[in-house]
Design a protein around this motif. Sequence first.
Motif, PDB file in Angstrom:
ATOM      1  N   CYS A  98      60.580  16.052  65.105  1.00 51.77           N
ATOM      2  CA  CYS A  98      60.630  16.117  66.556  1.00 51.77           C
ATOM      3  C   CYS A  98      61.000  15.031  66.873  1.00 51.77           C
ATOM      4  N   TYR A  99      61.380  13.756  66.127  1.00 50.67           N
ATOM      5  CA  TYR A  99      62.168  12.482  66.402  1.00 50.67           C
ATOM      6  C   TYR A  99      62.640  12.509  68.225  1.00 50.67           C
ATOM      7  N   ASP A 100      63.373  13.518  68.666  1.00 45.52           N
ATOM      8  CA  ASP A 100      63.947  13.675  69.558  1.00 45.52           C
ATOM      9  C   ASP A 100      63.476  14.087  70.947  1.00 45.52           C
ATOM     10  N   GLY A 101      61.985  14.671  70.109  1.00 43.64           N
ATOM     11  CA  GLY A 101      60.825  14.883  71.308  1.00 43.64           C
ATOM     12  C   GLY A 101      60.242  14.614  70.724  1.00 43.64           C
ATOM     13  N   ILE A 102      59.633  13.036  71.019  1.00 39.49           N
ATOM     14  CA  ILE A 102      58.387  12.594  71.251  1.00 39.49           C
ATOM     15  C   ILE A 102      57.503  12.086  71.897  1.00 39.49           C
ATOM     16  N   ARG A 103      57.149  12.268  72.582  1.00 45.76           N
ATOM     17  CA  ARG A 103      56.777  11.463  73.754  1.00 45.76           C
ATOM     18  C   ARG A 103      55.298  10.653  72.875  1.00 45.76           C
ATOM     19  N   HIS A 104      54.645   9.553  73.690  1.00 46.89           N
ATOM     20  CA  HIS A 104      54.224   8.776  73.151  1.00 46.89           C
ATOM     21  C   HIS A 104      52.416   8.568  74.312  1.00 46.89           C
ATOM     22  N   LEU A 105      51.367   8.794  73.655  1.00 51.61           N
ATOM     23  CA  LEU A 105      50.350   8.708  74.601  1.00 51.61           C
ATOM     24  C   LEU A 105      49.325   7.909  74.113  1.00 51.61           C
ATOM     25  N   PRO A 106      48.618   7.143  75.337  1.00 57.28           N
ATOM     26  CA  PRO A 106      47.675   5.965  75.505  1.00 57.28           C
ATOM     27  C   PRO A 106      46.780   6.667  74.245  1.00 57.28           C
ATOM     28  N   LEU A 107      46.198   4.626  73.151  1.00 50.48           N
ATOM     29  CA  LEU A 107      45.598   4.531  72.500  1.00 50.48           C
ATOM     30  C   LEU A 107      44.494   5.532  73.349  1.00 50.48           C
ATOM     31  N   ARG A 108      43.859   5.726  73.527  1.00 49.73           N
ATOM     32  CA  ARG A 108      42.188   6.221  73.847  1.00 49.73           C
ATOM     33  C   ARG A 108      43.297   7.716  72.953  1.00 49.73           C
ATOM     34  N   PHE A 109      43.312   8.440  73.704  1.00 51.41           N
ATOM     35  CA  PHE A 109      43.802   9.302  73.377  1.00 51.41           C
ATOM     36  C   PHE A 109      43.736  10.145  71.718  1.00 51.41           C
ATOM     37  N   ASN A 110      43.707   8.883  70.830  1.00 52.97           N
ATOM     38  CA  ASN A 110      43.424   8.923  69.975  1.00 52.97           C
ATOM     39  C   ASN A 110      43.351   7.649  69.101  1.00 52.97           C
ATOM     40  N   LEU A 111      41.644   6.844  69.259  1.00 53.80           N
ATOM     41  CA  LEU A 111      41.229   5.978  68.812  1.00 53.80           C
ATOM     42  C   LEU A 111      41.510   5.770  67.298  1.00 53.80           C
ATOM     43  N   MET A 112      42.022   4.992  66.468  1.00 51.21           N
ATOM     44  CA  MET A 112      42.312   5.234  65.250  1.00 51.21           C
ATOM     45  C   MET A 112      41.033   4.147  64.554  1.00 51.21           C
ATOM     46  N   THR A 113      40.511   4.757  63.195  1.00 46.25           N
ATOM     47  CA  THR A 113      39.622   3.153  62.781  1.00 46.25           C
ATOM     48  C   THR A 113      39.864   2.800  62.347  1.00 46.25           C
ATOM     49  N   LYS A 114      41.111   3.314  61.749  1.00 52.76           N
ATOM     50  CA  LYS A 114      41.954   1.845  60.746  1.00 52.76           C
ATOM     51  C   LYS A 114      42.074   0.093  60.859  1.00 52.76           C
ATOM     52  N   TYR A 115      42.334   0.768  62.124  1.00 53.17           N
ATOM     53  CA  TYR A 115      42.932  -0.716  63.077  1.00 53.17           C
ATOM     54  C   TYR A 115      41.743  -1.765  63.139  1.00 53.17           C
ATOM     55  N   GLY A 116      40.038  -0.889  63.048  1.00 50.91           N
ATOM     56  CA  GLY A 116      38.806  -1.783  63.192  1.00 50.91           C
ATOM     57  C   GLY A 116      39.164  -2.244  64.783  1.00 50.91           C
ATOM     58  N   PRO A 117      39.521  -1.364  65.695  1.00 49.79           N
ATOM     59  CA  PRO A 117      38.963  -1.613  67.039  1.00 49.79           C
ATOM     60  C   PRO A 117      37.653  -2.090  67.686  1.00 49.79           C
ATOM     61  N   LYS A 118      36.920  -1.751  66.329  1.00 51.03           N
ATOM     62  CA  LYS A 118      35.409  -2.178  67.161  1.00 51.03           C
ATOM     63  C   LYS A 118      35.336  -3.684  66.910  1.00 51.03           C
ATOM     64  N   ASN A 119      36.123  -4.290  66.046  1.00 53.65           N
ATOM     65  CA  ASN A 119      35.961  -5.803  66.493  1.00 53.65           C
ATOM     66  C   ASN A 119      37.213  -7.150  66.838  1.00 53.65           C
ATOM     67  N   VAL A 120      37.448  -6.952  67.483  1.00 51.86           N
ATOM     68  CA  VAL A 120      38.548  -7.655  68.735  1.00 51.86           C
ATOM     69  C   VAL A 120      39.471  -8.303  67.964  1.00 51.86           C
ATOM     70  N   GLU A 121      37.942  -9.895  67.558  1.00 44.88           N
ATOM     71  CA  GLU A 121      39.670 -10.746  66.578  1.00 44.88           C
ATOM     72  C   GLU A 121      39.876  -9.538  65.061  1.00 44.88           C
ATOM     73  N   GLU A 122      39.774  -9.241  64.762  1.00 40.72           N
ATOM     74  CA  GLU A 122      39.939  -7.949  63.849  1.00 40.72           C
ATOM     75  C   GLU A 122      41.344  -7.170  63.590  1.00 40.72           C
TER      76      GLU A 122
END
Length: 348
Positions: free
Chosen positions: A191-215
């Motif tokens: 799908c590479y040529d037909g990918i559209r990015h959405l804002p983070l709020r549509f898929n807030l992923m825990t792997k990045y540690g979003p609840k800890n701002v500094e992290e």
Amino acid sequence: MAADLNYARPMAVTITSLLENAAPGTSYDLRILVAEEYPEDVRQQFLSYEARYPGTTISFVVVDAFSDVKVSTSHLTAPTYFRLELPDLFADLDTIVYLDADIVVENDLGELYEQDVEDAYVAAVPAATYHLRSDEAAQAMGLPTFRRYINAGVMLMNLRRMREDGLVERFMELSMQEFESDDQDIINIVCYDGIRHLPLRFNLMTKYGPKNVEEFWSRPAPRLVWTKEEYDEALRSPVVIHFADKRKPWVDASADFAERWWHYASLSPMGAEIMSSYLSGAVEAAAGFTTGVRTRLRNRVVHLERELEGREKALEDTRRSVTFRIGSLVTSAPRRIRNTINQRNDPR
């Protein structure tokens, strides 16, 4: 959605969160992809949503494919590949929302469904860690670069255009090969040529540690992909929270947003069995508890299970009580030891 029997309970939590947060006038047609029919008692638990949430329809679709596929990601199973057949499975649909089973939905999905994909194959949130990888690594995998790479756990898919351009055939060809991130890599390649990015709020992923701002901002990948405004909006008004690492909330109660998952677990048709099967182990997996703390938590787990047994008799009171107790349970001691856990080593 797609899940084998082992993922039926987490999927029930996802569906509960989806339906609990439906806006007035929104109805959902849920299609569950399975390798084989669920046992009748499990099917009936899912079908009970139709009575509990009027306007909801649920159907099971048996997918006879990918039985020999080799899954590279440890916490995934073969049904993750089923989404590659969606354009052909649902020839009556032009667009569809695909959801993984390890998420909770915190807002009505109408906003996601109404995103513009007329000239795209798929709209989804970037998988930030991949965007750090070199062009040489991308080209070795079959991509020009990783700058468009998405996480495939939450997608708005243009099935009509996929059918018109024959993408399923290419999906199936690549499914015979092994990729680090399995069918997610395949979706990004095809799908590479037909990918559209959405804002983070549509898929807030825990792997990045979003609840800890500094992290969160200490990691180079989020800084590369998202803005501070996008991050703030995602925390303030998430549409989807995605437990996109190995630390699932039903396994480890110290996972980011675990209290939200357990909130919806307490409301699901499988609430009592989820509590008895998962909660005690999830609490103990949050390292650093003394024996006395574990004993107190076990006693609270037993109390929660007893409350849930009478949930039909006093549903609203039970919801409020269980929600409060679970929130307290999973956000106290686990939070104190969060930084001692090596928690995010999943490349997806």
